[in-house]
Write a protein that holds these residues in place. Structure first.
Motif, short mmCIF file in Angstrom:
data_model
loop_
_atom_site.label_atom_id
_atom_site.label_comp_id
_atom_site.label_asym_id
_atom_site.label_seq_id
_atom_site.Cartn_x
_atom_site.Cartn_y
_atom_site.Cartn_z
N LEU A 134 25.76 49.79 27.52
CA LEU A 134 26.63 48.84 26.83
C LEU A 134 28.01 48.79 27.48
O LEU A 134 28.61 47.72 27.61
CB LEU A 134 26.75 49.22 25.35
CG LEU A 134 27.65 48.34 24.47
CD1 LEU A 134 27.18 46.88 24.52
CD2 LEU A 134 27.67 48.86 23.04
N LEU A 135 28.50 49.95 27.90
CA LEU A 135 29.80 50.00 28.57
C LEU A 135 29.81 49.12 29.81
O LEU A 135 30.77 48.38 30.06
CB LEU A 135 30.14 51.44 28.94
CG LEU A 135 31.54 51.68 29.50
CD1 LEU A 135 32.58 51.54 28.39
CD2 LEU A 135 31.63 53.07 30.14
N LEU A 136 28.74 49.17 30.60
CA LEU A 136 28.65 48.34 31.80
C LEU A 136 28.61 46.86 31.43
O LEU A 136 29.22 46.02 32.12
CB LEU A 136 27.41 48.72 32.62
CG LEU A 136 27.45 50.08 33.31
CD1 LEU A 136 26.11 50.35 34.00
CD2 LEU A 136 28.59 50.17 34.31
N GLN A 137 27.90 46.53 30.36
CA GLN A 137 27.84 45.14 29.94
C GLN A 137 29.21 44.64 29.48
O GLN A 137 29.63 43.52 29.81
CB GLN A 137 26.82 44.97 28.80
CG GLN A 137 26.59 43.52 28.42
CD GLN A 137 26.03 42.70 29.56
OE1 GLN A 137 24.94 42.98 30.07
NE2 GLN A 137 26.78 41.68 30.00
N ALA B 182 31.26 44.20 22.54
CA ALA B 182 30.27 45.22 22.21
C ALA B 182 29.31 44.74 21.13
O ALA B 182 28.08 44.88 21.24
CB ALA B 182 30.98 46.50 21.76
N GLN B 183 29.86 44.13 20.10
CA GLN B 183 29.03 43.73 18.97
C GLN B 183 28.22 42.47 19.26
O GLN B 183 27.25 42.19 18.56
CB GLN B 183 29.91 43.55 17.73
CG GLN B 183 30.50 44.87 17.24
CD GLN B 183 31.36 44.75 16.01
OE1 GLN B 183 31.70 43.65 15.58
NE2 GLN B 183 31.73 45.91 15.43
N SER B 184 28.59 41.74 20.30
CA SER B 184 27.76 40.60 20.70
C SER B 184 26.44 41.06 21.29
O SER B 184 25.45 40.31 21.28
CB SER B 184 28.51 39.72 21.70
OG SER B 184 28.63 40.37 22.96
N HIS B 185 26.41 42.29 21.81
CA HIS B 185 25.18 42.86 22.37
C HIS B 185 24.52 43.85 21.41
O HIS B 185 23.30 44.03 21.46
CB HIS B 185 25.49 43.56 23.70
CG HIS B 185 26.05 42.64 24.74
ND1 HIS B 185 25.28 41.72 25.42
CD2 HIS B 185 27.32 42.47 25.21
CE1 HIS B 185 26.03 41.04 26.26
NE2 HIS B 185 27.27 41.48 26.16
#
Length: 248
Positions: A194-197, A171-174
């Motif tokens: 973000l959840l999909l990523q 999560a924090q990478s995005h």
């Protein structure tokens, strides 16, 4: 209404148009979805259409994305796509309300059979509510409820397949400001893009699934906010079918 009545106003239309209209009528009034050329020929002959010289296979093959074919030879079946249904609705007479209601019940029943196989109770309940909405014509609500089922399933997959530390790192990478994930409910704090990523990063969905689910999320967003979008029955139904096929 009988098929002969439905086709009467289309007397001057092309062979292809009348064949597609016949498929639409039988689907909407009898719940049939797949047709052999023999079945279509017999149905139209019973409606007193002179089809003796018609090449049904050629007409259907030329219909492009309006139809989908399965199998080969005499066992080959044809069915209308959503584009095909929309095309027929544009040139054919409207069906009586009662006939349309029969079709909706039939389609809803078919979807419920598929939904009954969903293992997760919460996802199954949300998907069932989506079909309830579809059946009464609440198309935007159907789209929203089906997305909720999808989001719940994706959260479950991420939590089972990974660890809080790995989820947080993804999560924090995005989004460096994304919340630290410590428990299952923290996944609800992430926005759904973000959840999909994260789901793709953790390998619980692939690139193609993410692309299609992103489209579904866009439709959910449009359906869940005040605007002029009025999704039709076929669009809402396709949204439900696509998510079932991808995730369940």
């Amino acid at each position: 209404m009988k098929l002969v009545e439905y086709l009467a106003p289309l007397k001057g239309s092309t062979q292809q148009a009348r064949i597609l209209a016949t498929m639409y009528f039988l689907e909407r009034t009898a719940g049939e979805r797949q047709f052999t050329t023999g079945h279509l020929r017999n149905s139209m002959a019973e409606a007193r259409i002179n089809v003796r010289s018609w090449n049904f296979t050629a007409r259907l093959s030329a219909a492009g994305h309006a139809v989908h074919a399965q199998g080969k030879g005499v066992a080959r079946t044809w069915e209308l796509t959503d584009s095909g249904r929309e095309a027929v609705e544009a040139f054919a007479p409207p069906l009586p309300v009662a006939a349309a209601a029969v079709a909706r019940r039939s389609e809803a029943a078919a979807l419920r059979v598929r939904i009954a196989a969903i293992v997760d109770v919460e996802a199954r309940d949300f998907a069932s509510e989506a079909v309830d909405c579809l059946e009464i014509g609440a198309h935007r609500a159907a789209i929203v409820f089906m997305w909720v089922a999808a989001a719940h399933e994706i959260q479950e997959r991420i939590w089972k397949a990974s660890t809080p530390a790995a989820i947080t790192a993804a999560a924090q990478s995005h989004n460096p400001r994304a919340k630290t994930c410590k428990k299952r409910d923290d996944l609800s704090e992430y926005n759904e893009e973000l959840l999909l990523q994260i789901a793709q990063d953790q390998g619980v969905i692939d690139k193609n699934q993410k692309a299609e689910l992103t489209k579904a999320l866009g439709l959910r967003n449009s359906s869940g906010h005040p605007n002029k979008l009025r999704p039709g029955e076929h669009r809402a139904k396709a949204h439900i079918e696509d998510i079932i096929s991808m995730l369940f």
